[in-house]
Design an enzyme around this catalytic site. Structure first.
Site, PDB file in Angstrom:
ATOM      1  N   GLU A 114       3.434  -6.471   8.293  1.00 46.47           N
ATOM      2  CA  GLU A 114       3.541  -5.001   8.285  1.00 46.47           C
ATOM      3  C   GLU A 114       4.324  -4.505   7.078  1.00 46.47           C
ATOM      4  O   GLU A 114       4.342  -3.316   6.791  1.00 46.47           O
ATOM      5  CB  GLU A 114       4.203  -4.508   9.578  1.00 46.47           C
ATOM      6  CG  GLU A 114       3.359  -4.721  10.825  1.00 46.47           C
ATOM      7  CD  GLU A 114       1.959  -4.146  10.695  1.00 46.47           C
ATOM      8  OE1 GLU A 114       1.822  -2.941  10.446  1.00 46.47           O
ATOM      9  OE2 GLU A 114       0.983  -4.917  10.847  1.00 46.47           O
ATOM     10  N   PRO A 155       0.820  -1.220   0.000  1.00 45.43           N
ATOM     11  CA  PRO A 155       0.000   0.000   0.000  1.00 45.43           C
ATOM     12  C   PRO A 155       0.857   1.274   0.000  1.00 45.43           C
ATOM     13  O   PRO A 155       0.353   2.358  -0.266  1.00 45.43           O
ATOM     14  CB  PRO A 155      -0.851  -0.111   1.263  1.00 45.43           C
ATOM     15  CG  PRO A 155      -0.343  -1.260   2.030  1.00 45.43           C
ATOM     16  CD  PRO A 155       0.576  -2.059   1.178  1.00 45.43           C
ATOM     17  N   ARG A 184      -2.232  -9.369 -20.317  1.00 47.73           N
ATOM     18  CA  ARG A 184      -3.175  -9.181 -21.432  1.00 47.73           C
ATOM     19  C   ARG A 184      -2.695  -8.149 -22.450  1.00 47.73           C
ATOM     20  O   ARG A 184      -3.209  -8.089 -23.561  1.00 47.73           O
ATOM     21  CB  ARG A 184      -4.582  -8.854 -20.931  1.00 47.73           C
ATOM     22  CG  ARG A 184      -4.735  -7.510 -20.298  1.00 47.73           C
ATOM     23  CD  ARG A 184      -6.130  -7.353 -19.755  1.00 47.73           C
ATOM     24  NE  ARG A 184      -7.122  -7.141 -20.807  1.00 47.73           N
ATOM     25  CZ  ARG A 184      -7.267  -6.021 -21.491  1.00 47.73           C
ATOM     26  NH1 ARG A 184      -6.462  -4.995 -21.262  1.00 47.73           N
ATOM     27  NH2 ARG A 184      -8.185  -5.894 -22.411  1.00 47.73           N
ATOM     28  N   ASP A 217      -9.797  -0.417 -25.106  1.00 46.66           N
ATOM     29  CA  ASP A 217     -10.045  -0.541 -23.668  1.00 46.66           C
ATOM     30  C   ASP A 217     -10.306   0.781 -22.984  1.00 46.66           C
ATOM     31  O   ASP A 217      -9.773   1.796 -23.395  1.00 46.66           O
ATOM     32  CB  ASP A 217      -8.786  -1.062 -22.967  1.00 46.66           C
ATOM     33  CG  ASP A 217      -8.670  -2.536 -23.049  1.00 46.66           C
ATOM     34  OD1 ASP A 217      -9.672  -3.172 -23.372  1.00 46.66           O
ATOM     35  OD2 ASP A 217      -7.554  -3.022 -22.795  1.00 46.66           O
TER      36      ASP A 217
HETATM   37  N1  ADE Z   1      -0.918  -5.001   0.094  1.00 43.94           N
HETATM   38  C1  ADE Z   1      -1.866  -4.617   0.962  1.00 43.94           C
HETATM   39  N2  ADE Z   1      -2.646  -3.668   0.448  1.00 43.94           N
HETATM   40  C2  ADE Z   1      -2.189  -3.422  -0.823  1.00 43.94           C
HETATM   41  C3  ADE Z   1      -2.576  -2.551  -1.863  1.00 43.94           C
HETATM   42  N3  ADE Z   1      -3.598  -1.709  -1.733  1.00 43.94           N
HETATM   43  N4  ADE Z   1      -1.866  -2.571  -3.002  1.00 43.94           N
HETATM   44  C4  ADE Z   1      -0.819  -3.396  -3.127  1.00 43.94           C
HETATM   45  N5  ADE Z   1      -0.412  -4.247  -2.188  1.00 43.94           N
HETATM   46  C5  ADE Z   1      -1.082  -4.276  -1.035  1.00 43.94           C
END
Ligand code: ADE
Length: 238
Positions: A116, A89, A154, A169
């Protein structure tokens, strides 16, 4: 294209890679995508892949040793990777443009982040691209890795039979896609727009373009400026 996905849950990855367009691309030899069990690269009896964070705090951190060994052994077997992607994230937000960039690469390694996160030395020394698939937190990077690999595979030439379908697309020209209809022309009182039954190709093309713009303005106004820019770039020198 060769893709290796490093994960503690290969059984989460493998069934998804066996189906549909990606599954066919693999059996036809256009792409070689493989899940690698991170625990196979540990050297202790318990195959430990995580440890407590220095400085304290909640959760666990992915240890550097198995990840370094995994990347080194996969590189020795497959050749040096063009990119090493970490799904997290904390990464840059994944997009069509990123998918296009990765689809032109020869060899990818995708590390699925867990707990984490990974020891920062992995991110610094091994990873070329930290990628997030959106502003929400998953329980791990496996689903994100599958999203990235699906979107990239793809775009590899030959994987999707109809190149025109890839070119049309959503996002390929910076706009959302227009609405699609198939038979019957009327279903439970709901009619297909007349123009699509008219056979007037120029009018159909204009209607579809208008619908793309209308939808994009209504649902994703943030894309409109970028779409203009893309169009201008494409027509430079016309
Ligand atoms: N791991 C946990 N959440 C994630 C996300 N939003 N994008 C990529 N990897 C992740």
């Amino acid at each position: 294209m060769v893709v290796d996905i490093v994960t503690i849950f290969p059984q989460m990855i493998e069934p998804a890679l066996a189906e549909g367009v990606v599954g066919r691309a693999r059996t036809s030899g256009l792409v070689d995508v493989r899940a690698r069990d991170l625990r196979d690269y540990t050297s202790d009896r318990h195959r430990v892949v995580d440890d407590m964070p220095f400085g304290g705090g909640p959760g666990m951190v992915m240890k550097p040793e198995p990840l370094f060994r995994a990347i080194e052994e996969i590189s020795a077997e497959r050749g040096a990777p063009t990119a090493v992607i970490l799904t997290t994230p904390q990464g840059r937000c994944f997009s069509h443009a990123e998918a296009v960039r990765f689809s032109r690469m020869e060899r990818l390694i995708v590390i699925c982040g867990r707990y984490e996160g990974v020891d920062e030395r992995v991110a610094e020394a091994l990873v070329t691209d930290e990628i997030s698939i959106g502003d929400y937190v998953l329980t791990g990077g496996e689903l994100a890795a599958l999203v990235v690999v699906d979107a990239v595979v793809r775009l590899v030439p030959g994987v999707v039979g109809d190149d025109a379908s890839v070119a049309a697309d959503s996002f390929a020209d910076g706009l959302l896609d227009y609405p699609h209809y198939t038979r019957p022309a009327e279903f439970r009182g709901m009619k297909v727009p007349d123009v699509l039954l008219s056979g007037h190709h120029a009018e159909i093309a204009r209607w579809r373009r208008d619908e793309q713009l209308r939808r994009t303005k209504a649902r994703r106004p943030d894309l409109i400026g970028r779409a203009d820019l893309l169009r201008r770039e494409r027509h430079e020198g016309d």
